[in-house]
Each structure stands twice: as C-alpha cells, then as structure tokens.
Motif scaffolding. Structure first.
Motif, PDB file in Angstrom:
ATOM      1  N   PRO A 127      -0.327 -46.439  -8.908  1.00 51.50           N
ATOM      2  CA  PRO A 127      -0.315 -47.574  -9.842  1.00 51.50           C
ATOM      3  C   PRO A 127       0.384 -48.814  -9.274  1.00 51.50           C
ATOM      4  N   GLU A 128       1.471 -48.625  -8.540  1.00 50.29           N
ATOM      5  CA  GLU A 128       2.191 -49.774  -7.983  1.00 50.29           C
ATOM      6  C   GLU A 128       1.449 -50.429  -6.821  1.00 50.29           C
ATOM      7  N   ALA A 129       0.399 -49.782  -6.297  1.00 52.09           N
ATOM      8  CA  ALA A 129      -0.395 -50.359  -5.216  1.00 52.09           C
ATOM      9  C   ALA A 129      -1.622 -51.093  -5.749  1.00 52.09           C
ATOM     10  N   ALA A 130      -1.843 -51.075  -7.056  1.00 53.15           N
ATOM     11  CA  ALA A 130      -3.040 -51.680  -7.643  1.00 53.15           C
ATOM     12  C   ALA A 130      -3.134 -53.177  -7.356  1.00 53.15           C
ATOM     13  N   GLY A 131      -2.029 -53.867  -7.218  1.00 50.90           N
ATOM     14  CA  GLY A 131      -2.070 -55.301  -6.974  1.00 50.90           C
ATOM     15  C   GLY A 131      -1.961 -55.692  -5.520  1.00 50.90           C
ATOM     16  N   LYS A 132      -1.842 -54.739  -4.626  1.00 49.28           N
ATOM     17  CA  LYS A 132      -1.688 -55.110  -3.223  1.00 49.28           C
ATOM     18  C   LYS A 132      -2.906 -54.698  -2.407  1.00 49.28           C
ATOM     19  N   GLU A 133      -3.034 -55.302  -1.251  1.00 47.35           N
ATOM     20  CA  GLU A 133      -4.156 -54.999  -0.381  1.00 47.35           C
ATOM     21  C   GLU A 133      -3.810 -53.786   0.471  1.00 47.35           C
ATOM     22  N   CYS A 134      -4.620 -52.756   0.338  1.00 48.88           N
ATOM     23  CA  CYS A 134      -4.398 -51.516   1.082  1.00 48.88           C
ATOM     24  C   CYS A 134      -5.419 -51.412   2.210  1.00 48.88           C
ATOM     25  N   PRO A 135      -4.986 -51.004   3.393  1.00 51.10           N
ATOM     26  CA  PRO A 135      -5.936 -50.884   4.509  1.00 51.10           C
ATOM     27  C   PRO A 135      -6.961 -49.789   4.228  1.00 51.10           C
ATOM     28  N   ALA A 136      -8.192 -50.047   4.607  1.00 52.20           N
ATOM     29  CA  ALA A 136      -9.286 -49.090   4.396  1.00 52.20           C
ATOM     30  C   ALA A 136      -9.373 -48.154   5.591  1.00 52.20           C
ATOM     31  N   ILE A 137      -8.376 -47.292   5.721  1.00 48.58           N
ATOM     32  CA  ILE A 137      -8.372 -46.320   6.811  1.00 48.58           C
ATOM     33  C   ILE A 137      -8.167 -44.927   6.229  1.00 48.58           C
ATOM     34  N   ALA A 138      -8.787 -43.964   6.862  1.00 45.42           N
ATOM     35  CA  ALA A 138      -8.612 -42.567   6.462  1.00 45.42           C
ATOM     36  C   ALA A 138      -7.696 -41.914   7.488  1.00 45.42           C
ATOM     37  N   LYS A 139      -6.665 -41.221   6.984  1.00 43.49           N
ATOM     38  CA  LYS A 139      -5.684 -40.585   7.856  1.00 43.49           C
ATOM     39  C   LYS A 139      -5.530 -39.123   7.463  1.00 43.49           C
ATOM     40  N   GLU A 140      -5.148 -38.314   8.430  1.00 42.22           N
ATOM     41  CA  GLU A 140      -4.793 -36.938   8.114  1.00 42.22           C
ATOM     42  C   GLU A 140      -3.404 -36.965   7.487  1.00 42.22           C
ATOM     43  N   THR A 141      -3.304 -36.432   6.277  1.00 45.02           N
ATOM     44  CA  THR A 141      -2.044 -36.404   5.554  1.00 45.02           C
ATOM     45  C   THR A 141      -1.845 -35.021   4.962  1.00 45.02           C
ATOM     46  N   VAL A 142      -0.654 -34.762   4.476  1.00 40.63           N
ATOM     47  CA  VAL A 142      -0.386 -33.486   3.822  1.00 40.63           C
ATOM     48  C   VAL A 142       0.032 -33.729   2.373  1.00 40.63           C
ATOM     49  N   VAL A 143      -0.192 -32.715   1.558  1.00 43.40           N
ATOM     50  CA  VAL A 143       0.200 -32.762   0.157  1.00 43.40           C
ATOM     51  C   VAL A 143       1.121 -31.581  -0.096  1.00 43.40           C
ATOM     52  N   PRO A 144       2.373 -31.830  -0.461  1.00 38.88           N
ATOM     53  CA  PRO A 144       3.266 -30.718  -0.792  1.00 38.88           C
ATOM     54  C   PRO A 144       2.893 -30.130  -2.154  1.00 38.88           C
ATOM     55  N   VAL A 145       2.832 -28.812  -2.227  1.00 43.99           N
ATOM     56  CA  VAL A 145       2.478 -28.128  -3.466  1.00 43.99           C
ATOM     57  C   VAL A 145       3.558 -27.094  -3.762  1.00 43.99           C
ATOM     58  N   ARG A 146       4.193 -27.237  -4.913  1.00 46.52           N
ATOM     59  CA  ARG A 146       5.251 -26.316  -5.336  1.00 46.52           C
ATOM     60  C   ARG A 146       4.625 -25.207  -6.178  1.00 46.52           C
ATOM     61  N   LEU A 147       4.903 -23.961  -5.812  1.00 51.22           N
ATOM     62  CA  LEU A 147       4.375 -22.803  -6.522  1.00 51.22           C
ATOM     63  C   LEU A 147       5.365 -22.330  -7.568  1.00 51.22           C
ATOM     64  N   THR A 148       4.867 -21.659  -8.613  1.00 52.51           N
ATOM     65  CA  THR A 148       5.764 -21.155  -9.647  1.00 52.51           C
ATOM     66  C   THR A 148       6.467 -19.878  -9.213  1.00 52.51           C
ATOM     67  N   SER A 149       5.865 -19.148  -8.259  1.00 55.63           N
ATOM     68  CA  SER A 149       6.528 -17.965  -7.711  1.00 55.63           C
ATOM     69  C   SER A 149       6.291 -17.917  -6.208  1.00 55.63           C
ATOM     70  N   ALA A 150       7.055 -17.094  -5.522  1.00 53.89           N
ATOM     71  CA  ALA A 150       6.980 -17.017  -4.062  1.00 53.89           C
ATOM     72  C   ALA A 150       5.568 -16.679  -3.589  1.00 53.89           C
ATOM     73  N   LEU A 151       5.146 -17.306  -2.490  1.00 58.00           N
ATOM     74  CA  LEU A 151       3.815 -17.079  -1.938  1.00 58.00           C
ATOM     75  C   LEU A 151       3.628 -15.628  -1.523  1.00 58.00           C
ATOM     76  N   GLY A 152       4.611 -15.072  -0.838  1.00 60.65           N
ATOM     77  CA  GLY A 152       4.513 -13.680  -0.396  1.00 60.65           C
ATOM     78  C   GLY A 152       3.255 -13.441   0.431  1.00 60.65           C
ATOM     79  N   ASN A 153       2.515 -12.397   0.105  1.00 64.32           N
ATOM     80  CA  ASN A 153       1.289 -12.027   0.827  1.00 64.32           C
ATOM     81  C   ASN A 153       0.028 -12.555   0.149  1.00 64.32           C
ATOM     82  N   ARG A 154       0.174 -13.443  -0.821  1.00 66.85           N
ATOM     83  CA  ARG A 154      -1.005 -13.954  -1.518  1.00 66.85           C
ATOM     84  C   ARG A 154      -1.834 -14.830  -0.599  1.00 66.85           C
ATOM     85  N   THR A 155      -3.151 -14.857  -0.833  1.00 66.09           N
ATOM     86  CA  THR A 155      -4.039 -15.736  -0.089  1.00 66.09           C
ATOM     87  C   THR A 155      -4.056 -17.104  -0.766  1.00 66.09           C
ATOM     88  N   VAL A 156      -4.448 -18.122  -0.007  1.00 66.48           N
ATOM     89  CA  VAL A 156      -4.567 -19.488  -0.522  1.00 66.48           C
ATOM     90  C   VAL A 156      -6.029 -19.888  -0.378  1.00 66.48           C
TER      91      VAL A 156
END
Length: 139
Positions: free
Chosen positions: A106-135
């Motif tokens: 929302p705070e970027a709505a008024g500014k000019e953003c470069p039109a580039i695609a980059k490899e980025t990561v998204v942190p995801v918090r789980l409700t319980s430990a991952l353990g041996n579960r598959t993703v």
C-alpha cells in the motif's frame, strides 16, 4: 508519473509468465525434498502482509527450513520495497501446503516501482514444527 496500478498488473503478468516457464512441477512430482539456496547468494525476503494491492497467486519453486517452525519459499516477484507476499498455509500431521500471493505494498502505490522480476523468498511461519512433513503447493 505513471499510476502504479498498470505497472503492477504488467509486472505480475511478467512474473506469472516467468514462473510458468519450466518451473511448474509435473503432476505427481514430489517437491518435498527441494531446498532453496543458502549462503551469500540468498535472495532478499518479501515482507508478508495481508493488505496488498492487486495480489495474485504466484508459483513457488523451492523451499528451505529456517528453523523448526519457519520455512522460506522461493518465488519470482518485484523488488521487496514495492511488493509483498501473503502466504496461505494449511497444515496436517503429514503435509504442509502453501499458496503465495504477491501484490503491491500500500505504501508503494504512489511511487514508481521498477518493472523487474527478481528471485525472492517469502518467510512462512508454521503453527507447529515442520518435522518430517512434506511441503507441497496448495491447490
């Protein structure tokens, strides 16, 4: 100054096209053992928010465990100072399923953003430990 909405729509179309080029998992393939790169080449993390503008689902490619309850998934998106991610997670005893939406901050709505695609990561918090579960992608 151009309005950011058309640029955001264009960038998301580019991201979707790039994500579709060879990154989609084959039906029945298992992405549970694929890990994202670590070390100095680690991409920048997108902020996670639920108030994104024009958020669209993007395909994620890789993931890595950060700690017992946090994973990072790799996506192609715009720069982290303009775009954010809204992860959707469902968990069971055997599997973690996720869907990632990327949109304009929302705070970027008024500014000019470069039109580039980059490899980025998204942190995801789980409700319980991952353990041996598959993703897996959430469909």
């Amino acid at each position: 100054m151009r309005p950011p909405l058309p640029l955001a729509v264009w960038l998301l179309a580019v991201v979707a096209a790039l994500s579709a080029c060879g990154s989609a998992a084959e039906p029945g393939s298992d992405t549970s053992g694929v890990r994202a790169p670590t070390g100095p080449t680690r991409p920048k993390a997108l902020p996670t928010r639920s108030d994104l503008i024009d958020a669209q689902v993007v395909q994620w490619r890789d993931w890595r465990s950060v700690d017992d309850r946090t994973i990072e998934v790799t996506v192609t998106a715009g720069p982290a100072d303009c775009y954010g991610a809204d992860p959707e997670v469902t968990e069971s005893e055997t599997v973690v399923r996720l869907r990632i939406r990327v949109g304009l901050l929302p705070e970027a709505a008024g500014k000019e953003c470069p039109a580039i695609a980059k490899e980025t990561v998204v942190p995801v918090r789980l409700t319980s430990a991952l353990g041996n579960r598959t993703v897996e992608p959430l469909s």
